[in-house]
Design a protein around this motif. Sequence first.
Motif, short mmCIF file in Angstrom:
data_model
loop_
_atom_site.label_atom_id
_atom_site.label_comp_id
_atom_site.label_asym_id
_atom_site.label_seq_id
_atom_site.Cartn_x
_atom_site.Cartn_y
_atom_site.Cartn_z
N SER A 10 -0.29 14.29 -12.44
CA SER A 10 -1.35 14.44 -11.46
C SER A 10 -2.62 14.99 -12.11
O SER A 10 -3.72 14.46 -11.91
CB SER A 10 -0.90 15.36 -10.33
N GLY A 26 -8.72 7.01 -4.77
CA GLY A 26 -8.02 8.24 -5.12
C GLY A 26 -6.63 8.05 -5.69
O GLY A 26 -6.11 6.93 -5.79
N HIS A 28 -2.64 9.45 -5.45
CA HIS A 28 -1.76 9.99 -4.41
C HIS A 28 -0.32 10.06 -4.91
O HIS A 28 0.14 9.15 -5.58
CB HIS A 28 -1.82 9.11 -3.16
N ASN A 29 0.37 11.12 -4.51
CA ASN A 29 1.79 11.26 -4.84
C ASN A 29 2.61 10.72 -3.68
O ASN A 29 2.60 11.30 -2.59
CB ASN A 29 2.12 12.73 -5.10
N ARG A 30 3.25 9.60 -3.87
CA ARG A 30 4.15 8.91 -2.95
C ARG A 30 3.50 8.23 -1.77
O ARG A 30 3.94 7.19 -1.33
CB ARG A 30 5.28 9.82 -2.46
N ALA A 32 -0.36 7.40 0.28
CA ALA A 32 -1.83 7.48 0.31
C ALA A 32 -2.29 8.01 1.66
O ALA A 32 -1.77 7.59 2.70
CB ALA A 32 -2.43 6.13 0.03
N SER A 33 -3.26 8.90 1.64
CA SER A 33 -3.77 9.45 2.89
C SER A 33 -4.72 8.47 3.59
O SER A 33 -4.81 8.44 4.80
CB SER A 33 -4.48 10.78 2.64
N ASP A 34 -5.43 7.65 2.82
CA ASP A 34 -6.33 6.65 3.38
C ASP A 34 -5.89 5.27 2.90
O ASP A 34 -6.19 4.89 1.77
CB ASP A 34 -7.78 6.94 2.96
N ARG A 40 -6.72 2.08 -5.07
CA ARG A 40 -6.10 3.40 -5.04
C ARG A 40 -4.84 3.36 -5.89
O ARG A 40 -4.27 2.29 -6.14
CB ARG A 40 -5.78 3.84 -3.62
N VAL A 42 -1.01 5.15 -6.43
CA VAL A 42 0.07 5.98 -5.87
C VAL A 42 1.13 6.11 -6.95
O VAL A 42 1.59 5.11 -7.50
CB VAL A 42 0.67 5.34 -4.60
N THR A 44 4.92 7.73 -8.13
CA THR A 44 6.20 8.16 -7.59
C THR A 44 7.14 8.50 -8.74
O THR A 44 7.31 7.69 -9.65
CB THR A 44 6.85 7.02 -6.75
#
Length: 126
Positions: A10, A26, A28-30, A32-34, A40, A42, A44
């Motif tokens: 991260s 962005g 993201h871990n596991r 995505a917020s958006d 983007r 992600v 894992t």
Amino acid sequence: MSFDAKAELSAALVNDLSLKELVTGGFHNRLASDVNAFPRVVFTELKNADDSYADNQPGSSEVRFQISIFTDSNAVSKETKVAKEIDRLMKSIGYGRYDSQDLYEEADKVFHKALRYMKVFFEEEK
């Protein structure tokens, strides 16, 4: 022995200026917020397990990650450049790529490039 590889990855992702500029959706871990922001990334963690036991003590840990690049039809042209930058970054922190797949998420109409990496951490590295 399990190493907190997620924190290492991260930090490496968010501190890489070349990637940060490309990946406007962005990191993201596991999850995505958006889900409408592209491209983007992600990541894992697939495996983080002790290995190479001697005297009932692990001598190393094997860590595996999948890094997924999601793009829509407007951002798909950036996919290869993002993948190359991720590959450069992952190799710089000691990971080797063992798989790569181009996928298409039909339900969401999203392009998905899945990159899989592996690294072995030895006890003295931690």
